[in-house]
Design a protein around this motif. Structure first.
Motif, PDB file in Angstrom:
ATOM      1  N   VAL A  97       0.879  -1.069   0.037  1.00 56.64           N
ATOM      2  CA  VAL A  97      -0.048   0.146   0.090  1.00 56.64           C
ATOM      3  C   VAL A  97       0.885   1.331   0.082  1.00 56.64           C
ATOM      4  CG1 VAL A  97      -1.807   1.224   1.304  1.00 56.64           C
ATOM      5  CG2 VAL A  97      -1.817  -1.223   1.253  1.00 56.64           C
ATOM      6  N   LYS A  98       0.722   2.218  -0.808  1.00 52.81           N
ATOM      7  CA  LYS A  98       1.426   3.300  -0.927  1.00 52.81           C
ATOM      8  C   LYS A  98       0.674   4.459  -0.439  1.00 52.81           C
ATOM      9  CE  LYS A  98       3.893   1.914  -5.302  1.00 52.81           C
ATOM     10  NZ  LYS A  98       4.261   2.354  -6.615  1.00 52.81           N
ATOM     11  N   ARG A  99       1.255   5.329   0.490  1.00 56.35           N
ATOM     12  CA  ARG A  99       0.870   6.558   0.848  1.00 56.35           C
ATOM     13  C   ARG A  99       1.397   7.515   0.219  1.00 56.35           C
ATOM     14  NH1 ARG A  99       1.202   9.317   6.591  1.00 56.35           N
ATOM     15  NH2 ARG A  99       3.228  10.173   5.550  1.00 56.35           N
ATOM     16  N   TYR A 100       0.376   8.373  -0.467  1.00 60.60           N
ATOM     17  CA  TYR A 100       0.777   9.672  -1.171  1.00 60.60           C
ATOM     18  C   TYR A 100       0.849  10.851  -0.291  1.00 60.60           C
ATOM     19  CZ  TYR A 100       0.755   6.664  -5.052  1.00 60.60           C
ATOM     20  OH  TYR A 100       1.103   5.580  -6.070  1.00 60.60           O
ATOM     21  N   ALA A 101       1.123  12.053  -0.770  1.00 59.32           N
ATOM     22  CA  ALA A 101       1.508  13.394  -0.122  1.00 59.32           C
ATOM     23  C   ALA A 101       0.072  13.819   0.414  1.00 59.32           C
ATOM     24  CB  ALA A 101       2.204  14.381  -0.791  1.00 59.32           C
ATOM     25  N   THR A 102      -0.897  13.400  -0.370  1.00 58.73           N
ATOM     26  CA  THR A 102      -2.367  13.830   0.004  1.00 58.73           C
ATOM     27  C   THR A 102      -3.006  13.054   1.132  1.00 58.73           C
ATOM     28  OG1 THR A 102      -3.278  12.436  -1.727  1.00 58.73           O
ATOM     29  CG2 THR A 102      -2.475  14.535  -2.491  1.00 58.73           C
ATOM     30  N   ASP A 103      -2.236  11.972   1.558  1.00 55.49           N
ATOM     31  CA  ASP A 103      -2.717  11.285   2.503  1.00 55.49           C
ATOM     32  C   ASP A 103      -3.416   9.956   2.139  1.00 55.49           C
ATOM     33  OD1 ASP A 103      -1.202  11.823   4.658  1.00 55.49           O
ATOM     34  OD2 ASP A 103      -2.778  13.333   5.400  1.00 55.49           O
ATOM     35  N   ARG A 104      -3.541   9.808   0.817  1.00 57.94           N
ATOM     36  CA  ARG A 104      -4.461   8.717   0.114  1.00 57.94           C
ATOM     37  C   ARG A 104      -3.634   7.416   0.187  1.00 57.94           C
ATOM     38  NH1 ARG A 104      -7.969  10.098  -4.555  1.00 57.94           N
ATOM     39  NH2 ARG A 104      -9.177   8.431  -3.970  1.00 57.94           N
ATOM     40  N   LEU A 105      -4.321   6.413   0.324  1.00 53.95           N
ATOM     41  CA  LEU A 105      -3.601   5.269   0.590  1.00 53.95           C
ATOM     42  C   LEU A 105      -3.989   4.196  -0.778  1.00 53.95           C
ATOM     43  CD1 LEU A 105      -4.512   4.470   4.094  1.00 53.95           C
ATOM     44  CD2 LEU A 105      -2.189   5.191   3.325  1.00 53.95           C
ATOM     45  N   TYR A 106      -2.884   3.741  -1.556  1.00 53.94           N
ATOM     46  CA  TYR A 106      -3.521   2.972  -2.687  1.00 53.94           C
ATOM     47  C   TYR A 106      -2.978   1.464  -2.690  1.00 53.94           C
ATOM     48  CZ  TYR A 106      -3.709   2.069  -7.753  1.00 53.94           C
ATOM     49  OH  TYR A 106      -4.100   1.637  -8.839  1.00 53.94           O
ATOM     50  N   ASP A 107      -4.055   0.558  -2.937  1.00 54.69           N
ATOM     51  CA  ASP A 107      -3.470  -0.728  -2.797  1.00 54.69           C
ATOM     52  C   ASP A 107      -3.010  -1.127  -3.932  1.00 54.69           C
ATOM     53  OD1 ASP A 107      -3.724  -3.458  -3.047  1.00 54.69           O
ATOM     54  OD2 ASP A 107      -5.808  -3.620  -2.167  1.00 54.69           O
ATOM     55  N   THR A 108      -1.676  -1.410  -4.314  1.00 51.35           N
ATOM     56  CA  THR A 108      -1.178  -1.696  -5.551  1.00 51.35           C
ATOM     57  C   THR A 108      -1.492  -3.037  -6.092  1.00 51.35           C
ATOM     58  OG1 THR A 108       0.773  -2.540  -4.732  1.00 51.35           O
ATOM     59  CG2 THR A 108       0.979  -0.253  -4.998  1.00 51.35           C
ATOM     60  N   VAL A 109      -2.200  -3.908  -5.446  1.00 50.21           N
ATOM     61  CA  VAL A 109      -2.396  -5.193  -5.698  1.00 50.21           C
ATOM     62  C   VAL A 109      -3.968  -5.222  -6.501  1.00 50.21           C
ATOM     63  CG1 VAL A 109      -3.128  -7.669  -5.101  1.00 50.21           C
ATOM     64  CG2 VAL A 109      -0.993  -6.572  -4.095  1.00 50.21           C
ATOM     65  N   ALA A 110      -4.923  -4.652  -5.912  1.00 49.01           N
ATOM     66  CA  ALA A 110      -6.081  -4.275  -6.099  1.00 49.01           C
ATOM     67  C   ALA A 110      -6.269  -3.337  -7.141  1.00 49.01           C
ATOM     68  CB  ALA A 110      -7.094  -4.100  -5.033  1.00 49.01           C
TER      69      ALA A 110
END
Length: 70
Positions: A21-34
């Motif tokens: 899971v990547k956390r971006y500067a905007t505090d959004r969390l991105y599941d790279t698998v799904a």
């Protein structure tokens, strides 16, 4: 036979690499698998379900998983 199949499936789940899971500067969390955005609530559900994951800050590369779950 069914019991063996269940045990084998459980071993496969345990041997999978953790979800990234990547956390971006905007505090959004991105599941790279799904390929979708997730919430901290989702991460807590994953923890309760024994889903293995790691959250990395995109800017620093730091593992921030414990900070998010505290």
């Amino acid at each position: 036979r069914m019991r063996i199949a269940i045990q084998e499936a459980a071993m496969l789940v345990r041997t999978r690499p953790p979800i990234l899971v990547k956390r971006y500067a905007t505090d959004r969390l991105y599941d790279t698998v799904a390929g979708r955005y997730v919430t901290v609530a989702d991460l807590k559900k994953w923890t309760a379900s024994d889903v293995s994951f790691v959250v990395l800050d995109v800017e620093t590369g730091e593992d921030i998983t414990p900070v998010l779950l505290a």
